[in-house]
Motif scaffolding. Structure first.
Motif, short mmCIF file in Angstrom:
data_model
loop_
_atom_site.label_atom_id
_atom_site.label_comp_id
_atom_site.label_asym_id
_atom_site.label_seq_id
_atom_site.Cartn_x
_atom_site.Cartn_y
_atom_site.Cartn_z
N ASP A 156 -58.10 27.38 -24.76
CA ASP A 156 -57.83 28.30 -25.85
C ASP A 156 -56.70 27.67 -26.66
N PRO A 157 -56.99 27.22 -27.89
CA PRO A 157 -55.97 26.48 -28.66
C PRO A 157 -54.69 27.29 -28.87
N LYS A 158 -54.87 28.58 -29.14
CA LYS A 158 -53.70 29.43 -29.41
C LYS A 158 -52.80 29.51 -28.16
N LEU A 159 -53.44 29.76 -27.00
CA LEU A 159 -52.65 29.90 -25.77
C LEU A 159 -51.99 28.58 -25.39
N MET A 160 -52.73 27.48 -25.58
CA MET A 160 -52.15 26.17 -25.28
C MET A 160 -50.92 25.95 -26.16
N ASN A 161 -51.05 26.35 -27.44
CA ASN A 161 -49.96 26.16 -28.37
C ASN A 161 -48.75 27.02 -27.98
N VAL A 162 -49.01 28.26 -27.60
CA VAL A 162 -47.91 29.15 -27.20
C VAL A 162 -47.18 28.55 -26.00
N MET A 163 -47.94 28.07 -25.01
CA MET A 163 -47.32 27.56 -23.78
C MET A 163 -46.56 26.27 -24.04
N LEU A 164 -47.23 25.32 -24.71
CA LEU A 164 -46.58 24.03 -24.93
C LEU A 164 -45.39 24.15 -25.87
N THR A 165 -45.51 25.04 -26.88
CA THR A 165 -44.38 25.24 -27.80
C THR A 165 -43.17 25.75 -27.02
N ASN A 166 -43.43 26.71 -26.13
CA ASN A 166 -42.32 27.23 -25.32
C ASN A 166 -41.66 26.14 -24.49
N LEU A 167 -42.48 25.32 -23.83
CA LEU A 167 -41.91 24.27 -22.97
C LEU A 167 -41.18 23.21 -23.79
N VAL A 168 -41.82 22.80 -24.89
CA VAL A 168 -41.23 21.72 -25.68
C VAL A 168 -39.95 22.20 -26.38
N THR A 169 -39.97 23.41 -26.94
CA THR A 169 -38.74 23.88 -27.61
C THR A 169 -37.62 24.09 -26.59
N ASN A 170 -37.96 24.55 -25.39
CA ASN A 170 -36.93 24.65 -24.34
C ASN A 170 -36.33 23.28 -24.05
N ALA A 171 -37.21 22.28 -23.87
CA ALA A 171 -36.74 20.93 -23.54
C ALA A 171 -35.84 20.40 -24.64
N LEU A 172 -36.24 20.64 -25.89
CA LEU A 172 -35.44 20.15 -27.02
C LEU A 172 -34.10 20.90 -27.10
N LYS A 173 -34.17 22.21 -26.84
CA LYS A 173 -32.98 23.04 -26.95
C LYS A 173 -31.92 22.62 -25.92
N TYR A 174 -32.36 22.35 -24.69
CA TYR A 174 -31.38 22.13 -23.62
C TYR A 174 -31.04 20.65 -23.39
N THR A 175 -31.68 19.77 -24.17
CA THR A 175 -31.36 18.35 -24.06
C THR A 175 -30.32 18.01 -25.13
N PRO A 176 -29.24 17.33 -24.76
CA PRO A 176 -28.21 17.01 -25.75
C PRO A 176 -28.74 15.99 -26.78
N PRO A 177 -28.11 15.92 -27.97
CA PRO A 177 -28.55 14.97 -29.00
C PRO A 177 -28.66 13.56 -28.41
N GLN A 178 -29.62 12.78 -28.91
CA GLN A 178 -29.90 11.42 -28.44
C GLN A 178 -30.54 11.40 -27.04
N GLY A 179 -30.85 12.55 -26.52
CA GLY A 179 -31.47 12.60 -25.19
C GLY A 179 -32.95 12.27 -25.26
N LYS A 180 -33.61 12.45 -24.08
CA LYS A 180 -35.01 12.04 -24.00
C LYS A 180 -35.86 13.20 -23.49
N VAL A 181 -37.02 13.37 -24.10
CA VAL A 181 -37.99 14.36 -23.62
C VAL A 181 -39.32 13.65 -23.45
N SER A 182 -39.91 13.75 -22.26
CA SER A 182 -41.20 13.06 -22.02
C SER A 182 -42.29 14.09 -21.76
N ILE A 183 -43.38 13.92 -22.47
CA ILE A 183 -44.53 14.80 -22.24
C ILE A 183 -45.64 13.93 -21.66
N ASP A 184 -46.03 14.20 -20.44
CA ASP A 184 -47.05 13.40 -19.77
C ASP A 184 -48.18 14.29 -19.32
N ALA A 185 -49.37 13.73 -19.34
CA ALA A 185 -50.50 14.47 -18.79
C ALA A 185 -51.39 13.52 -18.03
#
Lengths: 511, 128
Positions: free
Chosen positions: A389-418
Motif C-alpha cells: 500500500d503506497p500510502k502506508l509505506m510512505n507513512v511508515m518510512l516517512t516516520n522512520l526517516v524523519t526520526n533518524a534525521l531529527k535525532y542525528t546531529p548535523p554531518q551525521g549518517k543515516v543508512s537505509i538498507d533493504a
C-alpha cells in the motif's frame, strides 16, 4: 506323656510373671465376686491406684462409668454364658481423668467351676485422641478446599486451569459466563483448541503467538496489556469479548503442575477507550478547518512580494511553520484514532521497496540538506516487486526517516538498507543519533511515549509515529524491531512478508 | 480570451474568500456557494462553469457527494465539468466514493498549499 520338669516349670512361671509385670496393658484377676486378687503394675500406671489400693477392691474403682444395660450384658456374657466379653469401656483414673480402654474379660473355669475372671484392658484414649485429631485435620482441609473452591468459582475474573498438556481441568463461573460455555462441556478438552483468541481485525491469533502457548513454552508468566496486545475471546455465540489475560505456569520442584489462566473482560474499559478515540477523531477534524485557514492565509501573506519588513516576514514564517506542525500533529492524532477505531483500509498494488524509499528520501531532501546528513540507500536487487500500500509505506518510512534525521546531529549518517533475510523483506533505517536509553527501550512503541533524550533534542514530537507504524504493521502482516545504543544510534527494521502486505477493505483510511 | 469560470463550493467563509481571491488573482471568474442547493441553482440559472472546486461538508443537509449525485446523473448537462474535491472532513471510504465519481483530484486541505491546488486548476483550464 512325660511329667513336666518342676525346675523348668518354675523358670517358665518366673519368665511369664516378668512378662506380665512389664506390660503397659493392665491385667487383673478377680474372684467370682469381682474382688481383685491380682493386678499387674500396668493397672497402677493406667489407673493411678497403687497396688495396695487395688487389692481387695473391684474394678468398679476405676470403671463403673457405663450404663446399666452395658453391665447387664457384661455380666450375662462372662457369668451366665461363661464367654469372653470384648468391648470399649469408659474408665476414670484416680486423678478424675476419663479414658477409654479396650477391655477383654474372660471367665476362669477350673474343673467346670467358675473360679473368677481375668480382665485385660488397654488404654486407647491416646489412639482415639489421635484419630480425632486426624478427623479434625481432614475436616479442616475439606473446609479450606471448599472455601478455596468457592472463591475460585466465584471470583469476578475468568479462571481456567489446565494440566501441563494444556487439557482443561477447571473452569470457574465467570469464565463459563464470558465464554457462554458450560464447564462440563469443556473440561477435558484442549485449551488452545477450545478457546478462540482473536485480534483487533477479528482474525484468529496464530497458536504460537497466543499468550498461553508462549507461557507454556517459556515457562514464564505472560500477562497481556490491552493497549499493547488487544485480544478478543471468541464466545459460544460468536461474540468477541475484549480481554486481558494472565497465564501463569505453576511450577513446584522444577515440575510444571498446572497452567493457571485468568482473564478479565475489559468491555467497559474498551467502550470508554473507543469513545475517547471517537472524541479525539471528531476534535481533530474540527481543528483542521481553522488550521487550513491559518495555513492558507499565512501562505498568501508570504507570497506577497512587498509590504513586509524582514522581521515581519520571519514572524510569518514562524506562524506558518507552527501551523504546519500543528497540522501534522492533528493528522497523527487522526491516524491513531483511525487505527484504534477499526480496521484500516489497505489497498495494495505491485511496487518496489526502492520506489517507496526513494520517494521518502526525495520528500525529505530539504531537511537532509539543511542538516548536511549523509543519507545512503542500499536496496538489494534480489527483492522482487511486491504488493504494497503506497500510502502506508510512505507513512511508515516517512516516520522512520524523519526520526533518524531529527535525532542525528548535523554531518551525521543515516543508512537505509533493504534486503531479504529469513524469508522476510527487511527494511532498516539506521541513524547515528542519540539512541534510546536502555531503561526506556521497552516503552518505545507505546502511544505518546517519548524517550527523555529525544524530548530534549526535539520538544515538538508527538510520540505517535512508532505507535502508528506498529499498528499499521500489526494489521498488514508485518512487524517492527530495533537495536539501539545511547549516543551511538538506533536501527529500526520493518519486516514485511515476501508476499507483501495483505489487502483489506477496512473501515478507516490512514493519511 | 474569455476568462474561465470556477464555481467554488465551500462553507467556511474565511476559506471561501481566500480561495476566491487567489483564483481571481490567477485570472479566473469565480462564483461561490456555501451550500449544494445554491450551487445547483446557479447551474440551473445557466451560469457557465468550467471547473468546480468542491468541499465535502457544506451548509444545509446536503454534502459534496449529494452534489455529485445530482450533477453526474444520466442526461445531466454538467456531468463533464472537471471537479476538484478539496476537503478536510471527508474521511475513510468517502474518498473512494469521490474517486468513483471520476473527480479529477482529491485534496486534504491541511496537506496542500493553496498554490499547489491553484496550479492544478491552471493545468486543467489551460487553453481556455
Amino acid at each position: 506323656m512325660s511329667q513336666p520338669n518342676p525346675n523348668n516349670l518354675i523358670e517358665d512361671a518366673y519368665a511369664f510373671k516378668l512378662a506380665i509385670e512389664s506390660l503397659t496393658t493392665h491385667i487383673v484377676i478377680t474372684n467370682v465376686q469381682g474382688v481383685i486378687l491380682y493386678a499387674n503394675p500396668g493397672v497402677s500406671s493406667t489407673t493411678g491406684y497403687s497396688h495396695e489400693e487395688l487389692l481387695g477392691k473391684t474394678p468398679r474403682l476405676w470403671g463403673g462409668q457405663m450404663d446399666s444395660e452395658f453391665y447387664a450384658l457384661f455380666w450375662k456374657t462372662i457369668k451366665e454364658d461363661r464367654k469372653t466379653f470384648k468391648g470399649e469401656v469408659k474408665n476414670r483414673r484416680k486423678n478424675g481423668e476419663d479414658y477409654v480402654a479396650r477391655a477383654t474379660v474372660s471367665p476362669i473355669i477350673i474343673n467346670g467351676e467358675l473360679e473368677g475372671f481375668i480382665g485385660i484392658e488397654e488404654d486407647i484414649s491416646e489412639h482415639i485422641h489421635r484419630e480425632h485429631q486426624l478427623q479434625e485435620q481432614a475436616d479442616n482441609l475439606a473446609f479450606a478446599k471448599a472455601k478455596d473452591d468457592a472463591i475460585m468459582a466465584n471470583i469476578g475474573d475468568g479462571l481456567i486451569i489446565t494440566d501441563p498438556q494444556g487439557i482443561i481441568t477447571f473452569v470457574n463461573n465467570q469464565a463459563e459466563f464470558v465464554l457462554g460455555m458450560k464447564s462440563a462441556d469443556i473440561i477435558g478438552k484442549n485449551y488452545l483448541d477450545t478457546l478462540v483468541l482473536k485480534d483487533k481485525t477479528n482474525n484468529e491469533v496464530p497458536r504460537e503467538q497466543r499468550p498461553f502457548y508462549r507461557a507454556l513454552s517459556s515457562l514464564t508468566q505472560i500477562k497481556t496489556n490491552f493497549i499493547i496486545e488487544p485480544y478478543f475471546l471468541g464466545t459460544a455465540n460468536n461474540q468477541a469479548v475484549p480481554i486481558t489475560i494472565n497465564n501463569t505456569p505453576v511450577i513446584i520442584d522444577n515440575k510444571l503442575l498446572y497452567m493457571v489462566i485468568m482473564f478479565k473482560d475489559v468491555s467497559e474499559e474498551y467502550k470508554i477507550d473507543l469513545s475517547k478515540t471517537e472524541f479525539v477523531s471528531l476534535a481533530s477534524h474540527q481543528l483542521r478547518t481553522p488550521l487550513s485557514t491559518i495555513n492558507w492565509y499565512t501562505e498568501s501573506l508570504l507570497n506577497e512580494k512587498e509590504g513586509f519588513t524582514a522581521d515581519q516576514r520571519t514572524y510569518l514564517e514562524e506562524i506558518y511553520t507552527a501551523s504546519k506542525r500543528m497540522s501534522e500533529l492533528v493528522k497523527a492524532l487522526l491516524n491513531v484514532s483511525r487505527l484504534e477505531m477499526g480496521t484500516i483500509w489497505i489497498e495494495t498494488k505491485p511496487m518496489t521497496i526502492k520506489e517507496a524509499v526513494e520517494q521518502v528520501v526525495q520528500e525529505q531532501k530539504i531537511m537532509i540538506a539543511k542538516k548536511n546528513i549523509n543519507v545512503s540507500v542500499q536496496i538489494a536487487d534480489s527483492i522482487p516487486t511486491i504488493e504494497l500500500d503506497p500510502k502506508l509505506m510512505n507513512v511508515m518510512l516517512t516516520n522512520l526517516v524523519t526520526n533518524a534525521l531529527k535525532y542525528t546531529p548535523p554531518q551525521g549518517k543515516v543508512s537505509i538498507d533493504a534486503d531479504m533475510r529469513d524469508g522476510v523483506i527487511a527494511i532498516s533505517v539506521a541513524d547515528t543519533g542519540c539512541g534510546i536509553p536502555q531503561h526506556q527501550q521497552s516503552e518505545i512503541f507505546k502511544k505518546m511515549f517519548r524517550a527523555d533524550n529525544a524530548r530534549s533534542i526535539d520538544s515538538d514530537g508527538s510520540g505517535l509515529g512508532l505507535y502508528i507504524i506498529k499498528s499499521i504493521l500489526d494489521q498488514s502482516g508485518g512487524s517492527i524491531s530495533f537495536v539501539s545504543e545511547e549516543n551511538k544510534g538506533t536501527t529500526f527494521t520493518i519486516s514485511l512478508p515476501v508476499k507483501g502486505m495483505h489487502s483489506n477493505k477496512g473501515t478507516r483510511q490512514i493519511e | 480570451m474569455s476568462m474561465a469560470n470556477v464555481l467554488v463550493i465551500e462553507d467556511e467563509r474565511p476559506l471561501l474568500s481566500v480561495i476566491k481571491k487567489k483564483l481571481e488573482n490567477a485570472g479566473y471568474d469565480v462564483v461561490t456557494s456555501r451550500s449544494v442547493d445554491q450551487a445547483i441553482s446557479y447551474l440551473h440559472d445557466g451560469v457557465h462553469i468550467d471547473l468546480i472546486w468542491l468541499d465535502h461538508y457544506l451548509f444545509g443537509n446536503k454534502d459534496g457527494l449529494d452534489f455529485l449525485n445530482e450533477i453526474k446523473k444520466p442526461g445531466s448537462d454538467w456531468s463533464t465539468i472537471p471537479i476538484l474535491v478539496v476537503t478536510n472532513t471527508a474521511t475513510m471510504d468517502k474518498k473512494h466514493s469521490y474517486i468513483n465519481f471520476g473527480v479529477e483530484k482529491y485534496y486534504a486541505k491541511v496537506d496542500f498549499r493553496l498554490d499547489e491546488i491553484i496550479n492544478d486548476v491552471n493545468k486543467l483550464l489551460k487553453g481556455k
